[in-house]
Each structure stands twice: as C-alpha cells, then as structure tokens.
Write a protein that holds these residues in place. Sequence first.
Motif, PDB file in Angstrom:
ATOM      1  N   PRO A 195       0.829  -1.206   0.000  1.00 50.44           N
ATOM      2  CA  PRO A 195       0.000   0.000   0.000  1.00 50.44           C
ATOM      3  C   PRO A 195       0.862   1.254   0.000  1.00 50.44           C
ATOM      4  O   PRO A 195       1.961   1.253   0.558  1.00 50.44           O
ATOM      5  CB  PRO A 195      -0.779  -0.109   1.307  1.00 50.44           C
ATOM      6  N   PHE A 196       0.336   2.268  -0.642  1.00 47.05           N
ATOM      7  CA  PHE A 196       1.063   3.536  -0.708  1.00 47.05           C
ATOM      8  C   PHE A 196       0.438   4.509   0.285  1.00 47.05           C
ATOM      9  O   PHE A 196      -0.782   4.686   0.309  1.00 47.05           O
ATOM     10  CB  PHE A 196       0.960   4.096  -2.115  1.00 47.05           C
ATOM     11  N   PRO A 247       3.272   7.351   7.474  1.00 45.08           N
ATOM     12  CA  PRO A 247       2.696   6.020   7.262  1.00 45.08           C
ATOM     13  C   PRO A 247       2.359   5.304   8.563  1.00 45.08           C
ATOM     14  O   PRO A 247       1.537   4.398   8.567  1.00 45.08           O
ATOM     15  CB  PRO A 247       3.772   5.269   6.488  1.00 45.08           C
ATOM     16  N   LYS A 248       2.977   5.741   9.650  1.00 48.03           N
ATOM     17  CA  LYS A 248       2.774   5.004  10.890  1.00 48.03           C
ATOM     18  C   LYS A 248       1.316   5.021  11.331  1.00 48.03           C
ATOM     19  O   LYS A 248       0.805   4.033  11.874  1.00 48.03           O
ATOM     20  CB  LYS A 248       3.644   5.586  11.990  1.00 48.03           C
ATOM     21  N   SER A 249       0.647   6.162  11.099  1.00 46.08           N
ATOM     22  CA  SER A 249      -0.718   6.267  11.596  1.00 46.08           C
ATOM     23  C   SER A 249      -1.659   5.300  10.883  1.00 46.08           C
ATOM     24  O   SER A 249      -2.776   5.099  11.302  1.00 46.08           O
ATOM     25  CB  SER A 249      -1.222   7.697  11.432  1.00 46.08           C
ATOM     26  N   PHE A 286      -4.005   3.506  -1.930  1.00 44.14           N
ATOM     27  CA  PHE A 286      -3.164   4.677  -2.199  1.00 44.14           C
ATOM     28  C   PHE A 286      -3.717   5.772  -1.313  1.00 44.14           C
ATOM     29  O   PHE A 286      -4.746   6.382  -1.607  1.00 44.14           O
ATOM     30  CB  PHE A 286      -3.267   5.052  -3.679  1.00 44.14           C
ATOM     31  N   ILE A 287      -3.069   5.990  -0.173  1.00 39.69           N
ATOM     32  CA  ILE A 287      -3.650   6.906   0.800  1.00 39.69           C
ATOM     33  C   ILE A 287      -2.974   8.260   0.736  1.00 39.69           C
ATOM     34  O   ILE A 287      -1.744   8.378   0.789  1.00 39.69           O
ATOM     35  CB  ILE A 287      -3.541   6.318   2.222  1.00 39.69           C
ATOM     36  N   ASN A 294      -8.319   6.787   0.955  1.00 40.93           N
ATOM     37  CA  ASN A 294      -7.712   5.895  -0.029  1.00 40.93           C
ATOM     38  C   ASN A 294      -8.261   6.284  -1.395  1.00 40.93           C
ATOM     39  O   ASN A 294      -9.422   6.053  -1.700  1.00 40.93           O
ATOM     40  CB  ASN A 294      -8.079   4.456   0.319  1.00 40.93           C
ATOM     41  N   LEU A 295      -7.410   6.904  -2.200  1.00 47.45           N
ATOM     42  CA  LEU A 295      -7.905   7.446  -3.471  1.00 47.45           C
ATOM     43  C   LEU A 295      -8.422   6.345  -4.394  1.00 47.45           C
ATOM     44  O   LEU A 295      -9.220   6.592  -5.277  1.00 47.45           O
ATOM     45  CB  LEU A 295      -6.794   8.212  -4.173  1.00 47.45           C
ATOM     46  N   LEU A 296      -7.945   5.134  -4.201  1.00 50.77           N
ATOM     47  CA  LEU A 296      -8.347   4.044  -5.089  1.00 50.77           C
ATOM     48  C   LEU A 296      -9.429   3.165  -4.466  1.00 50.77           C
ATOM     49  O   LEU A 296      -9.547   2.002  -4.791  1.00 50.77           O
ATOM     50  CB  LEU A 296      -7.132   3.191  -5.457  1.00 50.77           C
ATOM     51  N   TYR A 297     -10.207   3.738  -3.510  1.00 50.66           N
ATOM     52  CA  TYR A 297     -11.135   2.869  -2.796  1.00 50.66           C
ATOM     53  C   TYR A 297     -12.221   2.288  -3.684  1.00 50.66           C
ATOM     54  O   TYR A 297     -12.832   1.284  -3.363  1.00 50.66           O
ATOM     55  CB  TYR A 297     -11.746   3.597  -1.595  1.00 50.66           C
TER      56      TYR A 297
END
Lengths: 1159, 314
Positions: free
Chosen positions: A418-419, A424-426, A438-439, A446-449
């Motif tokens: 995943p991007f 990224p930790k959260s 892709f967050i 998530n843009l690709l949800y």
Amino acid sequence: MASAAVKRRKISHPTPKDADLPSSNGVREPENDFSDEELDEEEELESGSDSADSAPADDRNGPKAKANGRRRAEKRDDTMMGEMYTGAIFKSNLFKLQCDDLLDQARPRAGPREASIDKVVRTLRKFIETIPDTEPRSVSEAEKALLKQHKTAVPFPDPRPPKDANYKLQYLKPSSITVSGSYQTKRFNRVGEELGVDLVVCMPSALFQEKDYLNYRYFYKRAYYLAQIASALLSSSAHKFDVSYSYLNGNRLHPILAIRFAKGGSEDGLAKTKSFIQIIPSCQPNQFPREKIAPHKNCVRPRGEEGHANPEKLPPTPFYNASLLADASPLVLSKLIEGASNHCDGFQDACLFGRIWLRQRGLGGSIANGGFGNFEWASTMATLLRHRSNVLSPGFSSYQLFKATLQFLANNDLRSQPFVSHNPKSFGTWTQGDCPVFIEAESGVNLLYKVRSWSYESLRQAARSSVTALGDTVFDQFESTFIQRADSSFLRYDFRLTVPQHDLLVKGSLETLEERCSRLHKTLLKGLSDRVGLITFKLPEFQVWKCDANPRSDEKARIQIGFVVHPQHAFRLVEHGPSAEEKAKADAFRKFWGNKAELRRFKDGSILESVVWEQKPGVSVFEQIVLYLLEQHFGEAVAQASHLEGDQTGKLLPGGGQDVTAPTAPFQGLLSAFTTLTNDLRSMDGLPLQIRHIQATDPQLRYSSIHPPSSTTSPATMTLEFEGSGRWPDSLQAIQYTKVAFLLKLSDLLSEHSSSYHAQVGIENRMHPIENQAYLDITTPSHHILRLRIHHDRETALLNRTLTQPPHLTTPASRDEAAFALSAYKSTFPRPAAHTQALATAATRFPALSPAIRLLKRWFASHLLLPHFAPETIELLALRVFLHPEPFGVPGTPTAAFLRTLAAIARWDWRGEPWCVDFGRANIEKNGGAGEGGMSKSEYAEVVTRLRAWRKVDPGMTRVALCVASSIETDGAAWTERGMPPVVIAGRMTALARAAVEEVKRWEREEGLMSLGTLFDSGVEDFDFVVELDAKAIARARNPHEENARFKNLAGGKAKDAMAGFEPVKWFVQDLERLYGDIMVLFWDSDGGNKIAGLWNPSAERRPWKVKIGYSTMPIEAGQDPKEGGDGKFTALINKRAILGEIARLGGDMVSKVAESAK
Amino acid sequence: MASDNRGALYERAGYTILPITFPPTPAYPHKVHHHLYLRSHDPRIEDRDTPRTLFVSNVPIDASESSIRDLFKRIAGGRGAVQRVEFEDKAWKQRHEVSEAPVHAGVKRKREEVEEAELEAKMETAQLPEVWEDELLPGGTCALVVFADKSSKDVALKASGRLAKAIWKGGKDAPELTWNSSQACGIERYLSHHHLTHPTKHHLQSSINTYLTTFTRLESLRTRLAARTHNVPDADGFVTVTRHAHHHRPASSAAAQAAADRAAEKEKKIGPDFYRFQAREKRKERDRELKVGFEEDVRRIREMRERRGRVRPE
C-alpha cells in the motif's frame, strides 16, 4: 575561460541515464529539469554567456520563488527549441508536435458555453442558499413529510434506517457551496466529453453527532439533506430544473442530484451545451475523528451489537470508511490539486493527457468503469508531486509527468504494498486483500477505494502496455496512446462472458452483487490459472432516476466479463494439481474441481490430482472450463443463463486449423512432404551442380493459405538454387533455357529415384523470354503437389546491367522489359523465400496468427478483392496486431486478431502512412523486452522516405497505392507495385473495413452478440455486371475420369496428378484482364467463388472517335459539346453489350449467365 | 437514338461502319450489334499489297483469319476472296519496319556474318512450344485484310457499304450479318492451354537442345569474330576499341568479404575523429541533421493535418 569552468561544474552533476525517462532515484532540483548535457551544448554555443542561473536556487520554498519561476519559464522557452530538435523531453519531435495539436484541441477555453454555465451555477448557488432550515424530525416522520408535501423520496442507502432510530434528521443552511472538479480547475477535455460541473454543498457541523460515523447514520442524514434540496428545486416556481437522483461514481452510499435543464426553462443554456451540474453534499473535513474511520477500522457494527465490547475484532469496513472520508475530503483534495497546478507548469497538460488516455480505454471514476477516473488521476499525480519527488518532479514536462504516472501505476502493486503519502505510521501495516491502497495522508482517504481487484488489474495492464508503447523508439505510438479507442470489448477480449445479474444474485442472501462478482472473479482466476492473463468485470451502471421514486436496478442488466487469454496455455487439455501425498492441498483441489478431479499417473512417474478435458468439436477447452466452473460453483441456472462468446473462426474457415491448440496441423502433411523432397533432392547423385538452397515460397508452406493443402489445391511453390558455376551462360534468355534443361534433368532423376514421384515440366511467361520460362510440378508419394523453380542469382546482375546501361545502348522497350523482369524475378525468388521463413517462425510463435491470416484472406475473398492483393500483403496486414499490438495485448484468438486488424485497416491513412511490420518484435516479446534484431530508427525512416518518393513520382497512385513494408523487406512497394491493388480497390478495402468496424460498434452499443459471419456477407448490387460461372462444368473438367476423351494421353492413374494446376477460372479472368483491363475492373473470389463482378471504367464511357481506341465501340452522332467531336467526326460510345457478348462467348460452357445490373 | 440519325451513320470520316450481329449464347441470350470500321488501306509508305488491302478496325476479340475470310465470303459472295489477314500486334509493326528498312544490296557479306545471321534465325525458331491454341485479340484491334486482287477488294468494300446502309436503315426485312467465330472457348480453351503448358518431355528437350547448341555455336562464332577484329584497323584506318569479356568478379564471396573486412580494419585503426576539426564538423553535421529532422517533422504534421483534419481522439 568561464565556460570551461561552467562546463566542469555541469558535468559533475549526476546525469540521468535517459533524459526521456524521469529519473526514479534521487531528488532532482527544479533547475536541473533539462538534461544537463543539453545545457552544456547550449552554453558552449553561446561561448560562455552564462551567469544568472549559475547559483542553484531552491525555488520551491525560497523567498525568490516567483522571480525564479519566471526565469525558469523563460529559460524553458529557449531551451525548448533546443530540446525539440533532440526530442529529449518529449518522445520525439513528431510525438511532441502531435501532442501540441491534441492539447490545443482539448484545452478548455472561455467561450459562450462556459459563460452560460457560469450563469446557471450562480443562480443555483443563490437558490440553495435561500432554502429555509427545517426542524429536526424523526426518520419516519421526515420521510413521510417529504413524500407527502413535495413528492420527493429520500434516497436512503441500503439497509434503510431502522424505524426506531433515536436520531433526528434536519436541514440547515449549508456552511459553504463550492464549485469544484475539473471545470473549476480548467482541466476538462473539450473533445468528446460531456462537461460536468460539481457543486459541492458542505453540510454544517450542527447536523451531526459524534457517533454519526457509525452504522450509516451519516449517510442517512446526508440523503435527507439531499432530498430537501431536491424538493426545494422541484417546487421552485422561478426556475425550471430537470432534477433527478443519481449515484456519484456509482457508489450507493453517495446519492447526488444531477441537474439538466428542462426544455422551455429559462436557463436553457445547459441543454444546448451538453453539460450537467451535480450537487454533491459533503461534510467538514474534521467532522469525524480521523482515526475512527481509518481504513482498517470497523464502522458498521452487526445488528444488536451496537455496543460491541471490542470493535477492533470486527472485520474492517474499508469501503464504507473511505466513502465517508471521501465526503469529508473534496475540498482538501481540491486544494492539493490546485497547489500542484500552481507549483508545476506541466500539471494541467499532464492531467489532460491523463483524461484522454483514460477515456480512450473506457476507464472512468465510476465503479462500473474501474473507479479510476480523471479526479483520481489528478489527485494521484498531485500527491506524488507533493510527497514523492523521486517519482514526479515539478520540473518535468507534461509528457514526462504523464509517462511517470503511468510508470508508477504499472510498476507498483498497490495491493501488496500500500502507498501512504506521508506519516505512514498512523495507518499501520494494513493491506486490503486484493484491492489497491493509495492513501493521501492529509485527508486520509484511499484514493483508489472504488477500484476493484479486476479493474485494478485492467488499469495496470493498460498502463504497462502504454509504458511499453511510449518506450518504443522506432515507431510513433501517439495514435495508439491518445487517439485510438481501446474500449470495445469485442476487440479487447478474447472471450466474453455475459451473466444476467438477476441469475447471479441468490435470493434471500445478504451477499451484494459486488461480493458475488468478487467471488466469481476469484473462482475464475483460480480455475483458469495461467490460461488467462486478465479477467475484467463490467457491472451494469446505475442510471439517474426520478426524485419521487426509489432506485431500481434493471432486471435484465447483465454483467459482462472479458477474458484475455495466454494462447499457449489456454487450450491445454490437462490441469495438473498437487501430488496425492499432500493431503490438505489435494482435498482442496478435489473440492474445487468436484467430479472432474481425478488421480492420474503421468509419464514421468508422478501421481497427481488432475483434471482432464476433452477435445470437443465446436467448444474449446477454455469454454468448457469456464462453463464448468460456473456450474460447479454458482449452480446450473447461472451456467445455463450465461452466454460465452469466443472464437467463431471454426464456422468460417475451411478444412480445420482454426483450433488454436494446433493451428498448423492441417499444413503438416505438406511440410513433411516438402522436407522429404528436399532431402531426396539433396541426396541424389548425378545432378549437374551441387544444390545450395531449397526454399519454400508458398503461402501453403507458411501456414497462411485459406484452404489447407490437399491434392486439389494449387501447387505449392518452392525454389532451388544451385552452387555458382562459370558454366552458366551470360545471356538472360539462354539462362532461362538452361534452367529448363536442368528441370528436365531433375524430372528424370526424380523418376529414377523413386517411382512414386511424378514430375512434369510446365511452361510459363512464354511471351517474356527473359523471365523464368518453366517450372517442375512434382507430385510427391503423399499426393501433395509442389512446384519447383530454379533460382539463379546472376539474373539480377544481368538485368541491372541492362537497366543501368547508357541510353544509346538500349531502347526504352528493352529497359521496360528488364525492369518488369527484375520485379518478376524478385517477387518469384528472393522475396517470398525470406518472407516465408520469417512468417513460418512467427506462426509457430503466435498460435492465433495462422488462423487469423486465413480469416483475413477469407474476408478479402468474400468481398471479391483477394486477387487484387499479393498474398504477402494480406499476411503483413494481419501480422501487425501481433507484432505491434498497442494499445491491446497480443491477441489470443483469431477472431480478436481479425477484428483488431480490420479496425487497424479502417484507421490506416494509406495515402500518407506506410504499413510497417517489424518481425524482430516477436523476439523482443520472447526476450522480455530486450530488443534485438528489431528494426532500427533509420530503417523505419527509410520506409517513410520511400513512400514519400513514390507519392512524388506517382501522385495519382497508379503504380503504387499501398505501401506495405516489413523489417525484412523495407521496400514498401515490393508486394504492392503495379497496381496490386489499384487505388480503387484500396479505397474499397478501407470502406469495407470501416463498415465492419461500424458493425462491431453496433454490437457493442446494442449489447448484442457477436455474429462474425455478417462481416463476410457481400452483395453484388454495387457492380455493373456479374458473370456467373457454372461450377459443375468446371468441376467436371477438373475431374478427367468422367469426361475427358480429348486427351487420351492423360488417362489412367496419373491423370489426376496431371490436372494439378488446372485453374480455368483464373485463366479466364486473366484473359479478360488482358483484353479489357483498361475499361473495367474485375472482382472475383479466387477462393472458389462462382461469380465474377465488374465495374466499367467511367472515363471510357464516350470519347471522340478514332481508329485505335482500344476497346469495342459503337458510333453515335457527336454531341453539342465541341470536346466530344466536331469536324465531321462522331463520338464513340463504349459498346458494353457487345463486350458482354464477347465475354459470354469466350467463357462458353464455363459461364452460366452474364447479367447487367439494373441501375 | 432517333431512327433518322441511325440511317445517317453507315459512313463517317471515310469509314464504312458495318454492324455485325453477335449470335445469342445461352449465358447471354441477346442479339447484340458489334461495329466494324472499314476503309481502303492508306499507309504513309505504300507497298506492293497496299492497293488490294482493306483496313478493318474494331475486330472482335475472337477473330481469326478464317472467320474474317468467312465474313467477307458472305458479304461479297465468291468475288471477295481474301488471301490473308494480318492482325495488329507487335509482329505487324516489326514486319512493316523491316520491310521499310533499305536492303543492303551489293555489299558482299563475309561468310561468318552470313553464318551468324543464320544461327540467329535458327535460335528464333527454337522457341518453347506455344501454350495457347488460339490467340485472342485485345479489344478494338485493327486488321489488314489482303484480298486476291484490287478488284476483289473494291467489290468487298462496295458490298459492305451497301450492306451497312441496309442494316442501319433497319426495319423488318433488314439484312443481318452474323459473326461466326471458329475459336475454341470455355473449358475447351483452358483444357487445351493446360495441356499445352505441359508439353511432352521429348518435345521440350528437342527444342531446348536446338536452342542451346545453336547458342553455343553462336557464342563461339562471335568470340572468333571479336578476336579477329581486335586491334585491326578498319577500312578508314580506325581501330574499334573492344573490351574483353572478363568481368572483375571476386573469386568467391568469402574473398569479397575478406577484402571488405580489411578495409574496415584500416578505417578502424585510424578512427573517424583523428583530427579535431573532424569531430567539430561531425557535431555541426549532427546539429544540422537535427534541425532538418525537426523541420521535416513539422512538415509531416502539416501534411497529416491537411489530409485528415486536426488530431482528435476518436
């Protein structure tokens, strides 16, 4: 010297390997966005006038950002000119120029349409602001009131809110109304798209409670809010809007209002402008705590467990969460995109490229179209620009941005990795099974949800294919990237499965359609394994619906599933499973395959679970598997109701070979006969000279004749070349006679060698003594007939000598004769030999190639065009979609290949473009991209130059109409010279191909079924006259047993062999063409057709009379027109009926009817 | 066409226009008129036969000497006897050119030259066998019909004129001149063609042998002739420069390859950029090429736009 110093410094910069490819490692400074070498060149030319830009400035955050930006822009303008010559920033000059043109077309401009839209938007905004607030009401009360008073239904999502809900619904004045989306940011595409304006209405915080993110509560309130706006719009007396509900991108949690303008309304602007307005409710960015609705949390508690002790243990609801987040994020993302477009010069254009690219592939933001649309494209790019400067840098040109984004999509598997843009930790190390992530961390969404696993595969495959295309340095791939439409399912997929939605859904089950599809997808993937490259689903799209109704799904809606197969594996008969010893795996295998699974012992001694399929006529193994899987896992009803369409070649091709498992099988008999003959010839003693080469030159020996070889097909040609010797004469004519002597000798030797060979010398080209005079027809013991000619390469030199002799030593006639003989020599000996070899290799490499070629030839034959084309021309036409498959992949079935070829022919602008096929591409595929043996840029340039030269010397295209080249024959006129085909026929080919493409589009539009046969239907209504042949009489003549008293010497067992190469119809047409070639064009199906159709040449209709007019005429009085005669003479009118009478007489018993058309 | 016009068309521009009738066939059951254009032969250079020759234009494709003979027999009865028919083709032209060429009379040719001419003639006759039984004539061909004498021709022409007038006039009892072709057609024509293209081995072998022996003899004769005239001044004292027939062919392709390799080796040793100016010029050349390439591309785009309008996604 200053410049020297500068130079040194510049060189010390890390230079990217390929200026065209954006570097993927290390941050690039904006100042270095031009390749350093280029700057170096510039400065050397300017001899050291370098000053201002020597200090690297960080203009991203620096105080001098603005000024630097301007300087940068100026610098770019200068450098662009330099760059343009080298094609460093764009793919090539040609590509760049075409891109510029395209952008000019597509870029938005301010016009009357935009003005009228602006006006409407302003009105709407004002109107919404005046909608009065309402009191909070309970769910059922609120719904009833709306329905009663305003006849407006509330578009609640499923499941509907519980009756006893203890929260209230209310409408309050929106906290803001913003125009958003691509219209606002001037990134829409003017070409071929409907213009949509998004009006984002932000709901005030006061409406929501803290826990509203749970159990659809937010979405219920949102739906009510929307219904309120709808009812206000509908009941407005001042304005007349055509308001209906719709789902934003097909997401059932996101109902919106779609507004078009009613006819007769005061704002009729929109109706004319093909545009619409969407009202999208949204909420404040921080309405709900971000961490509660992070993708890995659960927000839909099971019924009765609202107060679940440990919600962490519940399965996450990523789609729900993302839909909620997406509602909170439009303004954040708009700002991000806005920032990117201010910050990066190429951003706007790159977005336009992206839009066009997506559109041509039928990809879009709605879930049905793949869930990756323009908005996703722009926000992905903006995110990458902001946070991943090693992927995208603000200094990139628009094309580089576009290409790098495609590369990012193609190279990263966002499902397993995943991007997350930052922090990224959260988000933890969370993956979403088989869906991509892709967050964008700022909004957390998530843009690709919306992207499903199948759509993601399809998107990536499209991106991969385009990245490969753009990496192509030889061929200009502009058309395949931006112009060509690649969304037709008939062209794109090898197999298509349609499943009625209604049947797939299980009654009384909670499983949604999407979940069902996802299961089907997984089952198919597992069952088909390496047989298939891609399986995509197209779900029925939701249309708009009236505001007083509930959304209803279409009962008849069908799910379309497309398969792209790997032809090497797709038709394999045996499926190997796990070994019997691995108990767990074997059980799973048995469970999956049901009764079909069986334990088998294989040749290598292994005992494996396996599934064995039968070879059934008419139903390929692939089709059997798909239908079996449907039945096994989804019940018989689904399998019965579904319709699988695959290859329809079987019905159209004679004599087998349409089966992709063994496309070359029907040709093997002839090939082995050829090999045996070759060996026999080589092993013979008593030959006058040693044999150097024996080569095949016939379509039947390269798997590409319509009919597989048999004893009735025409002889298969081959050539034999002896070792060089000084004993050959040095005169062309004597060479030909010597060849005849050699043939006679060969024929004796063959008969001596084995009595089962039968050889007979035949004469050809008798009127042209310097061309090849004879051939040897050899009937092999297996009753195949091969036609052998002797190749002597000294002929070329002698003919060339005649051609290059000074004029006083030759006559124009002898030069013409030599030129003709040279081209005849080339097209008999060296060219077909090389072509046959290359094509035979390609045919073994691509299983679908041989049937695809045969199908295409059959198409040309059905439309009576076949004899006007050299077989090699058609073969090269069919090869293109295999060697240059962009924007698709290599076709897996002959039908797909055939349809794509027709589409390519329909698009081919042969007046100005060559058709070029690079055989080297077959190896590139094999070597995994490492190109070797392919065509070089200069070779391709030569093809283009040759075409230009032909058009210059022959602008009327009488000698060469089409230019069809290959990597082994760069002369595009090699197969098409001397009117093969004439320009009329070439035009007809294009027209017919276009009609076929229209037909395919019609199937697509009407969601109809494929009926390939209709593309082969042709009428004779368009022709002036039709000569019908008597097939029976011809067949009788062919079969001398029954009736051939005349030639007693041919009687007996050899008689049949002696009739080899007897082609009366062909000779009849040749006679007609020789006699009447100037006044008519003949069309006939040389593949066993029983009609010859003709068109009169309109220019020969009437002429002033003269003695030698060259065709049969009848006199009429000169007309008034002085051009047509005068001076006591008369006008000659073509005597069509006399000519038809002559044709009927000449055809004699072969012709059953000569008919003139009624027109 | 009005009937009075029809009547007026039997003669135009010095030609008699004679309609003949093609008999109906099962495949095309219509009687159709075909038009012959006739007049007395009137070439620029007359020869012995000119006065008794009739020029006929637009003969049917399946015309042959016998069918023309038959036609005139029916037109003029017994008096229009045709001696021979020459159809227009390459041979016709050549024959006329040859006959027009002045004959070198009185120059006594050497023995070898006579022999050479004889051999050449023999080679001509040693051709491969014919592959068609009957040759077809291209549409609208002309023919020269040579009659027995001038009066026969005149009779035939006059009779044709009368007949043409009557046919053009039309009406119930108008005469009809049917075309009878003697040519084999249909399957028969092509069967015979198939048969003829595959002659017997013996037949083929003999014509090949004749040709090749004659060719060898001719070659050796010519070599002898050339050797004799080599370096020998002619009557005016000039020496004709002749080239020997040895061609500079490399002994083998391997040898040619070796020579090319050696040249490449040499080139490699020195290198193309030995001098600085060479490198500079090369760079300039490259720049120029880039520029030319760019301009070429611009032009191509312009042409493309002219051909099919602006670039638009489909």
